[in-house]
Design an enzyme around this catalytic site. Structure first.
Site, PDB file in Angstrom:
ATOM      1  CG  ASP A 194       0.374   3.276   5.504  1.00 16.46           C
ATOM      2  OD1 ASP A 194      -0.645   3.506   5.953  1.00 16.46           O
ATOM      3  OD2 ASP A 194       0.850   4.192   4.383  1.00 16.46           O
ATOM      4  CG  ASP A 204      -0.720   2.123  -4.310  1.00 18.45           C
ATOM      5  OD1 ASP A 204      -0.667   2.295  -2.766  1.00 18.45           O
ATOM      6  OD2 ASP A 204      -2.191   1.964  -4.759  1.00 18.45           O
ATOM      7  CB  SER A 205      -4.569  -0.410  -6.080  1.00 15.49           C
ATOM      8  OG  SER A 205      -4.955   0.035  -5.428  1.00 15.49           O
ATOM      9  CG  PHE A 256      -1.698  -0.963   1.345  1.00 19.62           C
ATOM     10  CD1 PHE A 256      -2.747  -1.539   0.576  1.00 19.62           C
ATOM     11  CD2 PHE A 256      -1.622  -2.458   2.212  1.00 19.62           C
ATOM     12  CE1 PHE A 256      -3.571  -2.686   1.048  1.00 19.62           C
ATOM     13  CE2 PHE A 256      -2.384  -3.232   2.802  1.00 19.62           C
ATOM     14  CZ  PHE A 256      -3.821  -3.240   1.785  1.00 19.62           C
ATOM     15  CB  CYS A 273      -5.677   5.238   9.377  1.00 18.36           C
ATOM     16  SG  CYS A 273      -5.739   5.196   7.194  1.00 18.36           S
ATOM     17  CG  ASN A 298      -6.185  -6.399  -4.987  1.00 17.07           C
ATOM     18  OD1 ASN A 298      -5.856  -6.675  -3.534  1.00 17.07           O
ATOM     19  ND2 ASN A 298      -7.529  -6.898  -4.921  1.00 17.07           N
TER      20      ASN A 298
HETATM   21  N1  SAH Z   1       2.143   4.339   2.787  1.00 16.45           N
HETATM   22  C1  SAH Z   1       1.406   5.517   2.079  1.00 16.45           C
HETATM   23  C2  SAH Z   1      -0.320   5.689   2.026  1.00 16.45           C
HETATM   24  C3  SAH Z   1      -0.759   4.606   1.655  1.00 16.45           C
HETATM   25  S1  SAH Z   1      -2.356   4.567   1.337  1.00 16.45           S
HETATM   26  C4  SAH Z   1       2.168   6.942   2.366  1.00 16.45           C
HETATM   27  O1  SAH Z   1       2.606   6.395   3.327  1.00 16.45           O
HETATM   28  O2  SAH Z   1       1.934   7.375   1.683  1.00 16.45           O
HETATM   29  C5  SAH Z   1      -3.077   3.150   1.228  1.00 16.45           C
HETATM   30  C6  SAH Z   1      -2.916   2.838  -0.136  1.00 16.45           C
HETATM   31  O3  SAH Z   1      -3.341   2.272  -0.271  1.00 16.45           O
HETATM   32  C7  SAH Z   1      -3.940   3.915  -1.509  1.00 16.45           C
HETATM   33  O4  SAH Z   1      -2.578   4.541  -2.347  1.00 16.45           O
HETATM   34  C8  SAH Z   1      -4.450   3.020  -2.453  1.00 16.45           C
HETATM   35  O5  SAH Z   1      -4.438   3.545  -4.047  1.00 16.45           O
HETATM   36  C9  SAH Z   1      -3.723   1.705  -1.614  1.00 16.45           C
HETATM   37  N2  SAH Z   1      -4.564   0.520  -2.381  1.00 16.45           N
HETATM   38  C10 SAH Z   1      -6.101   0.876  -1.495  1.00 16.45           C
HETATM   39  N3  SAH Z   1      -6.626  -0.376  -1.542  1.00 16.45           N
HETATM   40  C11 SAH Z   1      -5.668  -1.455  -1.772  1.00 16.45           C
HETATM   41  C12 SAH Z   1      -5.477  -2.845  -2.279  1.00 16.45           C
HETATM   42  N4  SAH Z   1      -6.279  -3.902  -2.039  1.00 16.45           N
HETATM   43  N5  SAH Z   1      -3.917  -3.347  -3.263  1.00 16.45           N
HETATM   44  C13 SAH Z   1      -2.832  -2.394  -3.288  1.00 16.45           C
HETATM   45  N6  SAH Z   1      -3.182  -1.093  -2.846  1.00 16.45           N
HETATM   46  C14 SAH Z   1      -4.457  -0.937  -1.906  1.00 16.45           C
END
Ligand code: SAH
Length: 384
Positions: A287, A242-243, A220, A327, A268
């Site tokens: 995250d 990230d997705s 993420f 969060c 994903n």
């Molecule tokens: N770690 C980042 C913030 C992450 S916010 C930082 O520190 O800046 C959460 C992220 O998860 C978002 O970018 C969103 O696009 C992604 N996301 C949501 N569901 C997801 C999934 N199932 N697989 C991968 N990424 C995902």
């Protein structure tokens, strides 16, 4: 004199216990209802002042406190509150400058990216005062541009439209700027959130301290905040997932611009873990977005968090580190620790908590407002 409303007799309204909101069903008024956006004094059943708040009868959260005293949210008070919030973040060039109820400005969120600002008006009362607020920000900070990011879906709950525009009316192109020692491309007009996840900036640096010589997975990753900081700190390898295609494109171009050895993939995370059961890492960052957005979704969120932590723990070599965050304000720190314990138990890993982390000072927790206490994290070391 402000228009007066009262808590209905027999209602255990949370506003009586210091919470800054009153719900429509909790309050009574004589005669016509207040105007939406109006400043209203709330009293308890004995007539004692609970505070002054912005009224919006279109929203279930009909009253949001901005002061404990019965005063109007006009130019002088706005100036006082905005100035105080800005002074509290003095010396922070990239930060959340104003955070809604936690800065006594319910519905106003302002982020600072060096000489650029983004503003969100999430309540009708703040929206109606936006012109005055923009003038104050211009005067205090002299920004190069202010982006009005009024695209949050929650505006619809207040009966407002969504829109994105700049204060000057000119087009603002994405630009490179240094954040935490790394050049990042910031798109304040169409990036996720208002451009970056400001609430994790401190953690990027904190986790990077552990990254030297480690193989890092940043799950993420959004624009790669953790992964890029780890690469800069001497990680052996970095993979970010990230997705969002836009987020991954931004992470890749930042890696290139900074000459950092980090790769990023659109994936994903749940599927990726299923497809890579044999992978091995020394530092994994989890995250995810908030899984529990409503009260009913807490059980499902806990299952999702457990699954993620279990999968991550399985891929960590002995001596490896898991930096794991939630969060969701409905998932408490204790609940999240229990999730990690259940995952460690299933994974049969011996692990210790190196550090508990919380939200940064520019996102302060307002006492008696549990909605403001949302970000928690654990840094875990795998012993065996
Ligand atoms: N770690 C980042 C913030 C992450 S916010 C930082 O520190 O800046 C959460 C992220 O998860 C978002 O970018 C969103 O696009 C992604 N996301 C949501 N569901 C997801 C999934 N199932 N697989 C991968 N990424 C995902």
């Amino acid at each position: 004199m402000l228009r007066a409303i009262r808590i209905r007799p027999g209602r255990p309204a949370r506003a009586l216990r210091g919470h800054p909101w009153a719900f429509l069903g909790e309050v009574d008024f004589a005669g016509q209802p207040p105007q939406d956006g109006e400043c209203v004094e709330l009293s308890d059943v004995k007539g004692r002042c609970v505070g002054a708040g912005l009224w919006n009868g279109k929203s279930q959260i009909a009253w949001r406190r901005y002061s404990r005293r019965p005063i109007s949210l006009d130019g002088p008070l706005l100036e006082e509150l905005v100035t105080a919030a800005v002074q509290r973040r003095a010396g922070q060039p990239v930060c959340r400058l104003i955070w809604s109820e936690a800065d006594s400005l319910p519905g106003l969120v302002v982020d600072r990216y060096n000489d650029l600002l983004t503003v969100q008006a999430l309540t009708l009362g703040i929206d109606q005062r936006l012109g005055v607020i923009l003038d104050i920000l211009q005067r205090l900070l002299k920004p190069r541009e202010i982006v009005i990011r009024n695209d949050a879906p929650s505006r619809k709950l207040e009966g407002m439209d969504v829109e994105i525009r700049t204060a000057s009316g000119k087009v603002l192109e994405p630009s490179w700027m240094e954040v935490g020692g790394v050049q990042v491309k910031i798109d304040l007009v169409s990036g996720q959130k208002t451009g970056m996840y400001l609430d994790q900036l401190d953690q990027h640096a904190n986790v990077a301290k552990l990254a030297k010589g480690r193989r890092v997975l940043d799950a993420f990753c959004n624009q790669g905040g953790f992964g890029l900081a780890c690469a800069k700190a001497g990680a052996t390898s970095v993979l970010g997932l990230d997705s969002s295609e836009d987020a991954i494109a931004a992470a890749r171009s930042a890696a290139e611009r900074n000459g950092l050895n980090a790769s990023f993939e659109v994936a994903n995370v749940f599927d990726w873990f299923t497809e890579h059961r044999e992978a091995s890492f020394d530092l994994i960052i989890l995250d995810p977005p908030p899984f529990a957005r409503s009260k009913d979704s807490v059980d499902g969120a806990l299952r999702g968090y457990k699954e993620l932590n279990l999968r991550a723990l399985r891929l960590l070599a002995p001596g490896g580190i898991l930096a794991t965050y939630s969060c969701s304000h409905r998932v408490s720190e204790e609940m999240y620790l229990e999730v990690i314990e259940a995952a460690a138990s299933d994974a049969r890993r011996e692990a210790v908590v190196l550090e508990r982390t919380s939200q940064p000072a520019d996102h302060p927790v307002l006492l008696n407002f549990p909605e403001s206490r949302y970000l928690k994290g654990f840094i875990i070391e795998i012993r065996a």
